[in-house]
Design a protein around this motif. Sequence first.
Motif, short mmCIF file in Angstrom:
data_model
loop_
_atom_site.label_atom_id
_atom_site.label_comp_id
_atom_site.label_asym_id
_atom_site.label_seq_id
_atom_site.Cartn_x
_atom_site.Cartn_y
_atom_site.Cartn_z
N VAL A 280 77.38 53.22 142.04
CA VAL A 280 76.55 52.88 143.20
C VAL A 280 75.54 53.99 143.48
O VAL A 280 74.36 53.73 143.75
N PHE A 281 75.99 55.22 143.40
CA PHE A 281 75.10 56.36 143.63
C PHE A 281 73.96 56.38 142.62
O PHE A 281 72.78 56.48 143.00
N GLN A 282 74.28 56.26 141.34
CA GLN A 282 73.26 56.28 140.30
C GLN A 282 72.29 55.11 140.45
O GLN A 282 71.07 55.28 140.31
N GLN A 283 72.82 53.93 140.72
CA GLN A 283 71.97 52.74 140.78
C GLN A 283 71.00 52.81 141.95
O GLN A 283 69.85 52.38 141.83
N ASN A 284 71.43 53.35 143.09
CA ASN A 284 70.53 53.47 144.24
C ASN A 284 69.35 54.38 143.93
O ASN A 284 68.24 54.13 144.37
N ILE A 285 69.58 55.43 143.16
CA ILE A 285 68.50 56.35 142.81
C ILE A 285 67.62 55.76 141.71
O ILE A 285 66.40 55.74 141.81
N ILE B 29 71.47 58.04 154.69
CA ILE B 29 72.93 57.90 154.62
C ILE B 29 73.49 58.00 156.03
O ILE B 29 72.90 58.64 156.91
N SER B 30 74.64 57.37 156.24
CA SER B 30 75.31 57.46 157.53
C SER B 30 76.72 56.91 157.43
O SER B 30 77.01 56.08 156.56
N GLY B 31 77.56 57.35 158.35
CA GLY B 31 78.88 56.75 158.49
C GLY B 31 78.82 55.46 159.28
O GLY B 31 79.81 54.74 159.36
N ASP B 32 77.66 55.15 159.85
CA ASP B 32 77.46 53.91 160.60
C ASP B 32 76.55 52.98 159.79
O ASP B 32 75.34 53.19 159.75
N PRO B 33 77.10 51.95 159.15
CA PRO B 33 76.28 51.07 158.32
C PRO B 33 75.21 50.32 159.11
O PRO B 33 74.22 49.85 158.53
N ASP B 34 75.37 50.23 160.43
CA ASP B 34 74.36 49.56 161.25
C ASP B 34 73.05 50.33 161.33
O ASP B 34 72.03 49.80 161.79
N LEU B 35 73.06 51.59 160.88
CA LEU B 35 71.84 52.40 160.90
C LEU B 35 70.97 52.21 159.66
O LEU B 35 69.93 52.85 159.53
N ALA B 36 71.39 51.31 158.77
CA ALA B 36 70.60 51.05 157.56
C ALA B 36 69.19 50.60 157.91
O ALA B 36 68.21 51.06 157.32
N ALA C 209 62.09 53.48 158.88
CA ALA C 209 61.44 54.79 158.88
C ALA C 209 60.74 55.09 157.56
O ALA C 209 59.94 56.03 157.48
N GLY C 210 61.04 54.31 156.51
CA GLY C 210 60.37 54.49 155.23
C GLY C 210 61.27 54.80 154.06
O GLY C 210 60.79 55.08 152.96
N ALA C 211 62.59 54.76 154.27
CA ALA C 211 63.52 55.04 153.16
C ALA C 211 63.46 53.92 152.13
O ALA C 211 63.20 52.76 152.45
N ASP C 212 63.73 54.29 150.87
CA ASP C 212 63.77 53.30 149.79
C ASP C 212 65.11 52.59 149.72
O ASP C 212 65.23 51.55 149.07
N GLY C 213 66.12 53.16 150.35
CA GLY C 213 67.44 52.56 150.31
C GLY C 213 68.36 53.26 151.27
O GLY C 213 67.97 54.21 151.97
N PHE C 214 69.61 52.83 151.31
CA PHE C 214 70.58 53.37 152.26
C PHE C 214 71.95 53.44 151.61
O PHE C 214 72.36 52.52 150.90
N LEU C 215 72.64 54.56 151.82
CA LEU C 215 74.00 54.76 151.33
C LEU C 215 74.94 54.86 152.52
O LEU C 215 74.74 55.70 153.40
#
Length: 244
Positions: free
Chosen positions: A134-139, A106-113, A119-125
């Motif tokens: 949106v929160f439920q669907q990402n998980i 997660i970040s306040g900067d969407p460019d960090l997605a 790095a290995g994340a399954d998704g980005f908020l």
Amino acid sequence: MQNDIAPGITDALPMWRVSMPNRPLTGLTVLVVEDSRFASEAVRLLCLRSGARIRRADCLRSAARHLQTYRPAVVIVDLGLPDGNGADLIRQIAATEPRVPVLLGISGDPDLADAALMAGADGFLAKPIENLAVFQQNILSALPVEARGLGLRILPDEVIQPDPSGLRDDLAHVAEILSSAQDTAAVDYIAHFLAGIARSSHDPVLEAAAAALARDRDAGHALATDLARISGLVQERLARVAGM
């Protein structure tokens, strides 16, 4: 940070979960690694509405302590933390076996997605994190198929509103750092943290000030004017939140 994440002691992923359309994350434990109290409160409310339990760590060191004791089903990591880069923690968790089932940045900067995903994340908020669907669907989309539950699910049309006391604490935290900011690391942290606060509280003026600070820092410009402006904006908002 050492690779000292335990493979799991409690809170294993409950593959037996009964599907509950109104609480689709029932039985899951979420660890949010986030230094913003306002953003953490938003995630807490989203977990509450979804049936999940939540634990919070506000830095890399605290996250390591949690992961030595518990095995959460979901870990949500802010990319900018006071004691290091959240992408490093994501990379470490992604490489640990057995792997955490759901790992999100997660970040306040969407460019960090891209940094989170690489790095290995399954998704980005992207902040603000406030939409329940949106929160439920990402998980749910990152969970193993057998753990997602069965049956139809109604997407909730709900946006949560965190208590402003969390925003007040975040602004006070920035004000304290501003009072003694002298090195590049402090300025980097202020720019990132402030951008997250601004996006979470829907404050475009504060967000623009954070972006200007980041640009001037990258360009090697003097930062005194940026920091003075931000200090004034933070004090204005502290006074406003105190009156709520």
